[in-house]
Design an enzyme around this catalytic site. Structure first.
Site, PDB file in Angstrom:
ATOM      1  N   CYS A 229       0.436  -1.378  -0.376  1.00  0.00           N
ATOM      2  CA  CYS A 229      -0.166   0.652  -0.377  1.00  0.00           C
ATOM      3  C   CYS A 229       0.994   1.361   0.404  1.00  0.00           C
ATOM      4  CB  CYS A 229      -1.199   0.295   0.675  1.00  0.00           C
ATOM      5  SG  CYS A 229      -1.882  -0.853   1.823  1.00  0.00           S
TER       6      CYS A 229
HETATM    7  C1  UGA Z   1      -1.291   0.690   5.292  1.00  0.00           C
HETATM    8  C2  UGA Z   1      -1.676   1.933   6.649  1.00  0.00           C
HETATM    9  O1  UGA Z   1      -1.206   1.551   7.151  1.00  0.00           O
HETATM   10  C3  UGA Z   1      -3.585   1.810   6.077  1.00  0.00           C
HETATM   11  O2  UGA Z   1      -3.896   2.275   7.046  1.00  0.00           O
HETATM   12  C4  UGA Z   1      -3.693   1.008   4.794  1.00  0.00           C
HETATM   13  O3  UGA Z   1      -5.375   0.956   4.954  1.00  0.00           O
HETATM   14  C5  UGA Z   1      -3.451   0.153   4.480  1.00  0.00           C
HETATM   15  O4  UGA Z   1      -1.979   0.323   4.109  1.00  0.00           O
HETATM   16  C6  UGA Z   1      -3.816   0.288   2.606  1.00  0.00           C
HETATM   17  O5  UGA Z   1      -3.610   1.153   2.052  1.00  0.00           O
HETATM   18  O6  UGA Z   1      -4.553  -0.921   2.747  1.00  0.00           O
HETATM   19  P1  UGA Z   1       0.060  -1.488   5.873  1.00  0.00           P
HETATM   20  O7  UGA Z   1       0.117  -1.756   4.380  1.00  0.00           O
HETATM   21  O8  UGA Z   1      -0.651  -2.523   6.447  1.00  0.00           O
HETATM   22  O9  UGA Z   1      -0.964   0.343   5.715  1.00  0.00           O
HETATM   23  O10 UGA Z   1       0.993  -1.948   6.121  1.00  0.00           O
HETATM   24  P2  UGA Z   1       1.821  -0.450   7.733  1.00  0.00           P
HETATM   25  O11 UGA Z   1       1.132  -0.574   9.242  1.00  0.00           O
HETATM   26  O12 UGA Z   1       1.440   0.988   7.323  1.00  0.00           O
HETATM   27  O13 UGA Z   1       3.161  -0.209   7.317  1.00  0.00           O
HETATM   28  C7  UGA Z   1       3.659  -0.214   6.351  1.00  0.00           C
HETATM   29  C8  UGA Z   1       5.236  -0.366   6.475  1.00  0.00           C
HETATM   30  O14 UGA Z   1       5.969   1.123   7.305  1.00  0.00           O
HETATM   31  C9  UGA Z   1       6.249  -1.246   6.414  1.00  0.00           C
HETATM   32  O15 UGA Z   1       7.001  -1.962   5.789  1.00  0.00           O
HETATM   33  C10 UGA Z   1       6.326  -1.394   7.964  1.00  0.00           C
HETATM   34  O16 UGA Z   1       6.998  -1.870   8.887  1.00  0.00           O
HETATM   35  C11 UGA Z   1       6.139   0.294   7.626  1.00  0.00           C
HETATM   36  N1  UGA Z   1       6.739   1.488   8.792  1.00  0.00           N
HETATM   37  C12 UGA Z   1       5.060   1.436   9.659  1.00  0.00           C
HETATM   38  C13 UGA Z   1       7.980   1.407   9.490  1.00  0.00           C
HETATM   39  O17 UGA Z   1       8.733   1.782   9.244  1.00  0.00           O
HETATM   40  N2  UGA Z   1       8.064   3.233  10.749  1.00  0.00           N
HETATM   41  C14 UGA Z   1       6.617   2.996  11.724  1.00  0.00           C
HETATM   42  O18 UGA Z   1       6.842   3.155  12.565  1.00  0.00           O
HETATM   43  C15 UGA Z   1       5.516   2.786  10.658  1.00  0.00           C
END
Ligand code: UGA
Length: 435
Positions: free
Chosen positions: A268
Site C-alpha cells: 500500500c
Molecule cells: C497501510 C496503512 O497503515 C493502512 O491504514 C492502510 O489501510 C493500508 O496501508 C492500505 O492502504 O491498504 P499496511 O500496508 O498494512 O497499512 O502497513 P503499515 O502498518 O502501514 O506498514 C507499512 C510499512 O511501513 C511497513 O513496511 C512497516 O514496517 C513500515 N513502518 C511503519 C515503519 O518503518 N515505521 C513505522 O513507524 C511504521
C-alpha cells in the site's frame, strides 16, 4: 440489508468474514476460482491473525461464497467492490480489475429490478468514481444513478496484521457520494455496524483524496524519522529511539509511525505514494514533498547496505543471514518488502544468503528458488553466519541470546529496528539510528 463483496483479498475477505460472523447475510465473490474454493472451505489464501477463525465462524453463520456476480447484483442491496488496484510502471494505478468488476455489475444490473448501492472500497485516484466508473455503470446497465443505483466511495484504512480488529473497530468511516437516499442507506448500515465510529460524508472525489492523503502522510512520518535516524547514526551517542519517543509526547506530533527502520514496504504505502505523485504531476503540480518522501524511502535500503558494508567490508562470498522477509510482522506478505530488495542487492554483490521468517518462507521461495538458503529455525539461520541483518521486527528476534551468537562465525549484527539495543549481548552491533 444483504451485502455482496466482490474481491476477496485482505480487505474484502476480512470484511466478508467480520460481517458474516456477526450473522449479517453476506455473499462473497472472487474471480480466482482456486482462491474462491479455498475460502469456501474455510482456508484463507494468506496468513492474517484471527482471519481463519473469523472466516469459519462466518461460513457457519451469514457468509456464503458464490461463483456468480449475477447472484450478487440480483440479491444484494449493498455491493462492495474490493478488488486490487496494482501499480503500473509509471507509478499510476492499474484500474483494469475495478473496471471489469463494475462492468460486470452494470451488465447484470441491466436485467435486474434491484436498486443497489455500489460501494467502491478499492483505492482509486480522485475522479475515478465519477469520471471512469460511473460512465461504465451507466452505459452497461442503461440505468440512472441516484434513481436506480447509488455509487459511493468508501476507502478502507485497515492494516495488514490487524485486519480483523481494524474491521471490527475502524477509526473512521468515509463515505463519498451524492446526498440522496443511497447515501442515507449506507450511512445507516455503518451506524448499525459501528456504534461509536465517526462517519464522514463527503463527495466521491474528496473521499478518494482522503485515502491518498492518509497513506502519504503515514509514509511522510516514516521518511521523516528515517531521515532523522540517518543523521543520529552519525552523531556519536545519539539515539533515534529517544528522539522519536520524546517528540511523540507532543500531541501535535503523536508517537505512532515514528519507528525508524529500513524504509516502508508492503502493498500500500509505496504504491499509494507513487500514485499520488503520478496523479499530482498529471495535474501540473510538482509534488516536491511527496517526491522527497519516496526518495528518502528508496535511499533507506542503500543506507542499510552501506551499514552492512561498514560492518563486514566486501560482501563477496560472505555468509549473510537476513532475519524477516515479510514487510512487517504477523503477515506472510512479501509484496514490496524491503527484505526482498535487500536480498536481490546482496546476491548481486556476491553474498551467500540464508533467510528466516516465521511465516513468509513459502512466498519467498517463489522468488529466489534455489538462489538462497531457507532456515527453518533461528539456530539454523545463524549457524556459521558472518553477519546477521534484522529487517522485520518479529518478536522472536528480540530473544536472540548468547547461545545464538555462539553459533555465528562472526558476532556481527546489523539491526535495522534496534530490537537488540537493550540486550547486554557481546557482539559487534550496528543499529540503524544510533550513533
Ligand atoms: C497501510 C496503512 O497503515 C493502512 O491504514 C492502510 O489501510 C493500508 O496501508 C492500505 O492502504 O491498504 P499496511 O500496508 O498494512 O497499512 O502497513 P503499515 O502498518 O502501514 O506498514 C507499512 C510499512 O511501513 C511497513 O513496511 C512497516 O514496517 C513500515 N513502518 C511503519 C515503519 O518503518 N515505521 C513505522 O513507524 C511504521
Amino acid at each position: 440489508m444483504k451485502v455482496g463483496i466482490i474481491g476477496l483479498g485482505f480487505v474484502g475477505l476480512s470484511f466478508a468474514s467480520v460481517l458474516g460472523s456477526k450473522n449479517h447475510s453476506t455473499l462473497g465473490f472472487d474471480s480466482d476460482k482456486k482462491k474462491s474454493s479455498q475460502i469456501k472451505n474455510g482456508k484463507p489464501p494468506f496468513y492474517e491473525p484471527h482471519l481463519e477463525e473469523t472466516l469459519n465462524q462466518a461460513l457457519r453463520k451469514g457468509l456464503e461464497i458464490t461463483d456468480n456476480i449475477a447472484t450478487i447484483v440480483k440479491s444484494c442491496q449493498i455491493i462492495f467492490v474490493t478488488v486490487g488496484t496494482p501499480q503500473g510502471n509509471d507509478g499510476s494505478i492499474n484500474l483494469s480489475m475495478v473496471k471489469s468488476a463494475v462492468e460486470e455489475i452494470g451488465k447484470h444490473l441491466k436485467y435486474s429490478k434491484n436498486k443497489p448501492i455500489i460501494v467502491i472500497k478499492s483505492t482509486v485516484v480522485p475522479g475515478t468514481a465519477l469520471d471512469v466508473l460511473l460512465p461504465i455503470l451507466v452505459s452497461k446497465s442503461r440505468k440512472k444513478p441516484g434513481k436506480d443505483f447509488g455509487l459511493i466511495t468508501n476507502p478502507e484504512f485497515l492494516r495488514e496484521s490487524m485486519a480483523i480488529s481494524d474491521t471490527v473497530n475502524p477509526h473512521a468511516i468515509v463515505l463519498g457520494g451524492t446526498k440522496d437516499r443511497f447515501m442515507n442507506a449506507i450511512k445507516k448500515f455503518y451506524e448499525n455496524l459501528h456504534k461509536n465510529t465517526p462517519i464522514i460524508a463527503t463527495n466521491n472525489q474528496t473521499a478518494e483524496m482522503i485515502k491518498y492523503t492518509n497513506n502519504s502522510f503515514l509514509a511522510t512520518k516514516i521518511s521523516f524519522i528515517n531521515q532523522i535516524s540517518n543523521i543520529c547514526q552519525l552523531i556519536p551517542g545519539a539515539n533515534v529511539e529517544d528522539v522519536a519517543r520524546t517528540i511523540g509526547l507532543d500531541p501535535r506530533i503523536g508517537h505512532l509511525f515514528l519507528n525508524a527502520g529500513p524504509g516502508y514496504g508492503g502493498s500500500c504505502l509505496p504504491k499509494d505514494v507513487a500514485a499520488i505523485i503520478n496523479f499530482s504531476n498529471s495535474l501540473g503540480i510538482n509534488p516536491l514533498l511527496l517526491n522527497a518522501v519516496k526518495q528518502v524511502n528508496d535511499y533507506q535500503l542503500k543506507h542499510v547496505i552501506l551499514t552492512i558494508k561498514r560492518a563486514i567490508g566486501t560482501l563477496k562470498k560472505k555468509r549473510i543471514t537476513v532475519l524477516g522477509l515479510a514487510f512487517k510482522p504477523d503477515t506472510d506478505d512479501i509484496r514490496d518488502s524491503v527484505s526482498i530488495k535487500l536480498i536481490q542487492s546482496l546476491l548481486k554483490q556476491g553474498a551467500k544468503i540464508i533467510v528466516h521468517d516465521p511465516k513468509a518462507i513459502e512466498n519467498t521461495k517463489n522468488i529466489f528458488k534455489e538462489k538462497i538458503s531457507y532456515a527453518e529455525s533461528l539456530d539454523d539461520a545463524l549457524r556459521k553466519s558472518q553477519c546477521c541483518v534484522i529487517i522485520t521486527p518479529w518478536k522472536e528476534y528480540s530473544k536472540i541470546n548468547e547461545r545464538h551468537l555462539q553459533l555465528m562465525e562472526k558476532r556481527i549484527i546489523v539491526d535495522t529496528r534496534r530490537i537488540l539495543n537493550n540486550s547486554k549481548l557481546k557482539m559487534n552491533y550496528y543499529p540503524i539510528g544510533i550513533g
